[in-house]
Design an enzyme around this catalytic site. Sequence first.
Site, PDB file in Angstrom:
ATOM      1  N   CYS A  42      23.974 -58.478  47.182  1.00  0.00           N
ATOM      2  CA  CYS A  42      23.801 -59.924  47.299  1.00  0.00           C
ATOM      3  C   CYS A  42      24.879 -60.628  46.473  1.00  0.00           C
ATOM      4  CB  CYS A  42      22.407 -60.333  46.797  1.00  0.00           C
ATOM      5  SG  CYS A  42      22.087 -62.119  47.011  1.00  0.00           S
ATOM      6  N   ASP A  44      24.500 -63.071  44.677  1.00  0.00           N
ATOM      7  CA  ASP A  44      23.888 -63.584  43.450  1.00  0.00           C
ATOM      8  C   ASP A  44      24.680 -63.160  42.205  1.00  0.00           C
ATOM      9  OD1 ASP A  44      22.051 -63.812  41.133  1.00  0.00           O
ATOM     10  OD2 ASP A  44      20.553 -64.310  42.654  1.00  0.00           O
ATOM     11  N   ARG A  46      23.899 -62.763  39.316  1.00  0.00           N
ATOM     12  CA  ARG A  46      23.195 -61.917  38.341  1.00  0.00           C
ATOM     13  C   ARG A  46      23.150 -60.445  38.727  1.00  0.00           C
ATOM     14  NH1 ARG A  46      17.922 -65.514  38.816  1.00  0.00           N
ATOM     15  NH2 ARG A  46      18.642 -65.308  40.972  1.00  0.00           N
ATOM     16  N   HIS A  98      17.776 -57.426  45.619  1.00  0.00           N
ATOM     17  CA  HIS A  98      17.195 -57.665  44.299  1.00  0.00           C
ATOM     18  C   HIS A  98      15.942 -58.532  44.413  1.00  0.00           C
ATOM     19  CE1 HIS A  98      18.669 -61.913  43.762  1.00  0.00           C
ATOM     20  NE2 HIS A  98      19.470 -61.510  44.733  1.00  0.00           N
ATOM     21  N   CYS A 101      15.306 -62.701  45.073  1.00  0.00           N
ATOM     22  CA  CYS A 101      16.474 -63.116  45.861  1.00  0.00           C
ATOM     23  C   CYS A 101      16.233 -64.501  46.506  1.00  0.00           C
ATOM     24  CB  CYS A 101      16.773 -62.079  46.937  1.00  0.00           C
ATOM     25  SG  CYS A 101      18.249 -62.476  47.910  1.00  0.00           S
TER      26      CYS A 101
HETATM   27 CO    CO Z   1      19.996 -62.588  46.411  1.00  0.00          CO
END
Ligand code: CO
Length: 211
Positions: A42, A44, A46, A98, A101
């Site tokens: 992803c 993302d 993090r 994750h 998400c």
């Molecule tokens: Co995500």
Amino acid sequence: MKSYQKLLLENKAWAQEKVEDDPDFFNRLSQIQTPDFLWIGCSDSRVPANEITNTQPGEIFVHRNVANLVVHTDVNLLSVLDYAVTYLKVKHVIVCGHYGCGGVKAAMTNHDFKQVLNMWLRNIKDVYRLHRDELEAIQEEEPRFDRLVELNVIEQVQHLAKTSIIQRAWQRESFPHIHGWVYGLKDGLIKPVFEMAAGTSIDPLYQYDDL
Ligand code: CO
């Protein structure tokens, strides 16, 4: 100092540190890359592939998009997959989702995110529909959300096996193995949830002949 200038400054410090540790580091890496892994994760911020697996530049070939989707009309992802599998000959492809998400969470709502995002999130709604009975049997919202994250990863692993790129590789070699993992934002730990070893048989509907 502007925020982006800090990045450039940190980059200088990082490069210097690398050379101090290993004077040949950049020389060696500039010649060739031979990663064993393709990571589909992803976007993302993090969930950085190298950092959470404690790997170095050169070890993981990476593709990231919103909610780590494998969409069979996505030329970007397919190009990365083809290059990694056919030319770099990676031994493992990892789809890593994750918990928490935002993309998966958004797809569970009826909110109109307007063009493009609606198109993308629709793929996750399709995963929900395929597993509606299992998901709606889960009473609490949080565990249902967690389970959709897992099911989404499993679905994307299966999408990979449906590509002629993976099927051709499986016919010629004993790799790559495909893994579905889910990373926990709250504990930093990766949980393996699904695996397709090279050569795993798939629904005949999606099998190609004359590969
Ligand atoms: Co995500």
